[in-house]
Design a protein around this motif. Structure first.
Motif, mmCIF file in Angstrom:
data_model
loop_
_atom_site.group_PDB
_atom_site.id
_atom_site.type_symbol
_atom_site.label_atom_id
_atom_site.label_comp_id
_atom_site.label_asym_id
_atom_site.label_seq_id
_atom_site.Cartn_x
_atom_site.Cartn_y
_atom_site.Cartn_z
ATOM 1 N N LEU A 124 0.826 -1.205 0.000
ATOM 2 C CA LEU A 124 0.000 0.000 0.000
ATOM 3 C C LEU A 124 0.862 1.257 0.000
ATOM 4 C CD1 LEU A 124 -3.021 0.876 0.096
ATOM 5 C CD2 LEU A 124 -2.730 1.164 2.561
ATOM 6 N N SER A 125 2.073 1.170 0.523
ATOM 7 C CA SER A 125 2.995 2.304 0.483
ATOM 8 C C SER A 125 3.689 2.354 -0.877
ATOM 9 C CB SER A 125 4.018 2.203 1.614
ATOM 10 O OG SER A 125 4.715 0.978 1.563
ATOM 11 N N GLU B 298 9.235 5.247 -1.528
ATOM 12 C CA GLU B 298 9.293 5.793 -0.166
ATOM 13 C C GLU B 298 9.024 4.684 0.840
ATOM 14 O OE1 GLU B 298 10.388 8.346 2.507
ATOM 15 O OE2 GLU B 298 10.353 8.874 0.376
ATOM 16 N N PRO B 299 10.080 4.083 1.401
ATOM 17 C CA PRO B 299 9.908 2.918 2.277
ATOM 18 C C PRO B 299 9.062 3.211 3.513
ATOM 19 C CG PRO B 299 12.201 3.140 1.597
ATOM 20 C CD PRO B 299 11.501 4.397 1.159
ATOM 21 N N TRP B 300 8.251 2.232 3.878
ATOM 22 C CA TRP B 300 7.517 2.244 5.139
ATOM 23 C C TRP B 300 8.488 1.818 6.229
ATOM 24 C CZ3 TRP B 300 2.959 3.838 7.018
ATOM 25 C CH2 TRP B 300 2.511 3.312 8.226
ATOM 26 N N GLU C 151 4.695 -2.412 11.551
ATOM 27 C CA GLU C 151 3.432 -3.069 11.222
ATOM 28 C C GLU C 151 3.408 -3.581 9.787
ATOM 29 O OE1 GLU C 151 3.757 0.030 12.210
ATOM 30 O OE2 GLU C 151 2.369 0.557 13.830
ATOM 31 N N ASN C 152 2.779 -4.729 9.601
ATOM 32 C CA ASN C 152 2.510 -5.220 8.262
ATOM 33 C C ASN C 152 1.139 -4.739 7.789
ATOM 34 O OD1 ASN C 152 3.821 -6.992 6.220
ATOM 35 N ND2 ASN C 152 1.866 -8.074 6.316
ATOM 36 N N ALA D 248 12.274 -6.305 -0.421
ATOM 37 C CA ALA D 248 12.001 -7.729 -0.193
ATOM 38 C C ALA D 248 10.661 -7.919 0.516
ATOM 39 C CB ALA D 248 13.134 -8.349 0.618
ATOM 40 N N ALA D 249 10.383 -7.053 1.489
ATOM 41 C CA ALA D 249 9.102 -7.130 2.202
ATOM 42 C C ALA D 249 7.943 -6.847 1.249
ATOM 43 C CB ALA D 249 9.083 -6.132 3.361
#
Length: 504
Positions: A74-75, A79-81, A85-86, A251-252
């Motif tokens: 969703l991000s 721009e990394p979150w 939280e997942n 990767a996430a």
């Protein structure tokens, strides 16, 4: 008067920019970034009807508001979150969007409290004239002109959620609240709450409501598929821990993308196994002897309607500890003290919460026209899932129904950025998709049986059955198409009739 003089005169009547983006939510902020990244010389303005950045994540402020897809897809890819939280809460998502806009200088391009009323295309100058109204004690009108118009308005009506006509609801002496317009002053401490509905909004808000309410009852006509997901995913956390920051984020994001694709594909190809898995999870987390098949066994297959996500089985826990009752029944009527059911039972309530869904709306309700002739989106085929047949220089961003909104929103933003770069390099001032005389079979744009689609699917543009006119909800195939995209495919390019190519 030659073309340059005419355009200069019209520009004096309103603020001119190369691109107007409508909406400062996920779609609009992402579009601003991608368009500027690819075309730094182009000017742009973001028109936002609300007072803050966020879109959906500013509008919805009910207790427990959160995403129903993972935050890493969703991000934005750029721009990394950074939080653990997942699945993220609404206020944190809005803060992320605000910080992203500030970091990349997008916030200085936003005009808040600006409602877009209409947009008309002029083929003589190849410009959009955008009429707006600025909110305030004395609303003022303002005109913008632009070459290209990007709708980041989402697909539902912010002003009017879906409110069924419940007989007798006007007799109820307590508060009746729709989550889309949650009153921040509402005090429900110790109160009896009845939540009508069992969709994503209901199952996300109920655990939060039970923390303060005296008791909560969820009233549903029929069960919904509910799938539990961890708020903090240990696999994702491991990837972020062992890999460098940006690589760990990528990767996430990739892990969550493939997980989402797998869950959807598994549900559609093996519906009986999917049913068994969801039912088994409910049985494991509900009290022994609980009537699972009455309250949690839908009549349809998984993903005929969107699955509802709960966090760490929190929804089931509220049932197990007695804070929540689930009632599967239909409303006969509402009286002063509560709800009378068709079964003859009744639910007394102090507050009724109508989590009954949204109403679809195309283009944020903006009236669109070309040379003064109205454009009805439902009469046009949609091209590459974001442009309208024979409508020049306009794009509308609509996300997936089976995956994160941003996965498609980012593909759309990059496609528009590439189109603008192509037009600029060739000196074109207009571009539009054209189907031609070849007949095109039509199919539903959204292959889902959700109530909001069944009620108002006619407001959406038409989908064809083959590319580039086929609306599909398949991120993997869309990524491949994006990589191999042929900008010229089924497109008409040209210059303004008066040969005005530059806005300078």
């Amino acid at each position: 008067m030659d073309g340059d003089e005419r355009l200069r005169e019209e520009m004096m009547d309103g603020e001119f920019v190369d691109v107007v983006i409508i909406g400062a939510g996920i779609s609009g902020i992402g579009a601003a970034y991608r368009i500027h990244e690819k075309n730094p010389h182009l000017s742009y303005t973001v028109l936002e009807r609300r007072a803050r950045i966020g879109g959906t994540w500013d509008l919805n402020r009910y207790p427990g508001i959160r995403s129903d897809s993972d935050i890493f897809t969703l991000s934005y890819p750029f721009e990394p979150w950074t939080r653990p939280e997942n699945v993220a809460d609404g206020p944190d998502i809005r803060e992320y969007l605000t910080e992203t806009a500030r970091k990349h200088g997008i916030d200085s391009h936003i005009r808040f409290n600006t409602r877009v009323l209409s947009a008309d295309w002029d083929s003589a100058t190849d410009t959009w004239t955008v009429q707006t109204e600025q909110d305030g004690e004395s609303p003022q009108s303002k005109t913008y002109r632009c070459r290209f118009l990007f709708f980041g308005t989402g697909y539902y009506n912010y002003d009017e959620p879906y409110r069924p006509d419940f007989p007798g609801i006007e007799q109820f002496t307590g508060d009746v609240v729709h989550p889309q317009h949650w009153p921040e002053s509402l005090d429900y401490t110790g109160k009896r709450l009845v939540v009508i509905g069992s969709g994503a909004t209901a199952v996300s808000m109920i655990p939060a409501l039970t923390e303060k309410a005296g008791h909560v009852t969820m009233l549903q006509r029929s069960p919904t598929y509910i799938l539990s997901t961890p708020r903090i995913n240990p696999v994702v956390q491991l990837l972020r821990k062992v890999l460098p920051k940006r690589l760990g984020y990528a990767a996430a994001r990739l892990y969550n993308t493939f997980f989402t694709v797998f869950v959807y594909a598994f549900a559609r190809t093996a519906p009986r196994l999917s049913r068994a898995y969801v039912r088994g999870n409910a049985r494991r987390n509900l009290p022994k002897g609980y009537p699972v098949d009455i309250h949690f066994k839908p009549r349809y297959d998984p993903w005929d309607q969107r699955l509802c996500a709960i966090l760490d089985n929190d929804f089931y826990e509220t049932i197990a500890d007695g804070r929540l009752d689930v009632v599967t029944d239909q409303i006969d009527h509402i009286d002063a003290d509560g709800i009378a059911l068709r079964s003859g039972k009744r639910l007394d309530a102090d507050i009724i919460i109508t989590a009954t869904g949204i109403q679809l709306q195309a283009l944020g309700g903006v009236v669109l026209s070309v040379d003064g002739a109205d454009v009805k989106p439902q009469d046009r085929f949609v091209y590459k899932e974001h442009m309208l047949e024979d409508v020049p220089n306009v794009a509308w961003c609509v996300g997936y129904i089976n995956a994160s909104w941003t996965l498609r929103a980012d593909l759309t933003a990059r496609a528009v950025a590439n189109l603008l770069a192509y037009m600029d390099s060739h000196g074109y001032t207009h571009a539009y998709p054209h189907l031609g005389d070849k007949p095109m079979p039509e199919k539903p744009a959204w292959n889902i049986n959700a109530g909001y689609v069944q009620r108002a699917g006619h407001v959406l543009p038409k989908s064809g059955t083959h590319r580039p006119w086929n609306v599909r909800h398949n991120y993997v195939l869309d990524v491949i198409d994006h990589r191999l995209d042929r900008i010229e495919e089924s497109m008409v390019f040209g210059r303004a009739l008066d040969r005005t190519v530059s806005s300078a």
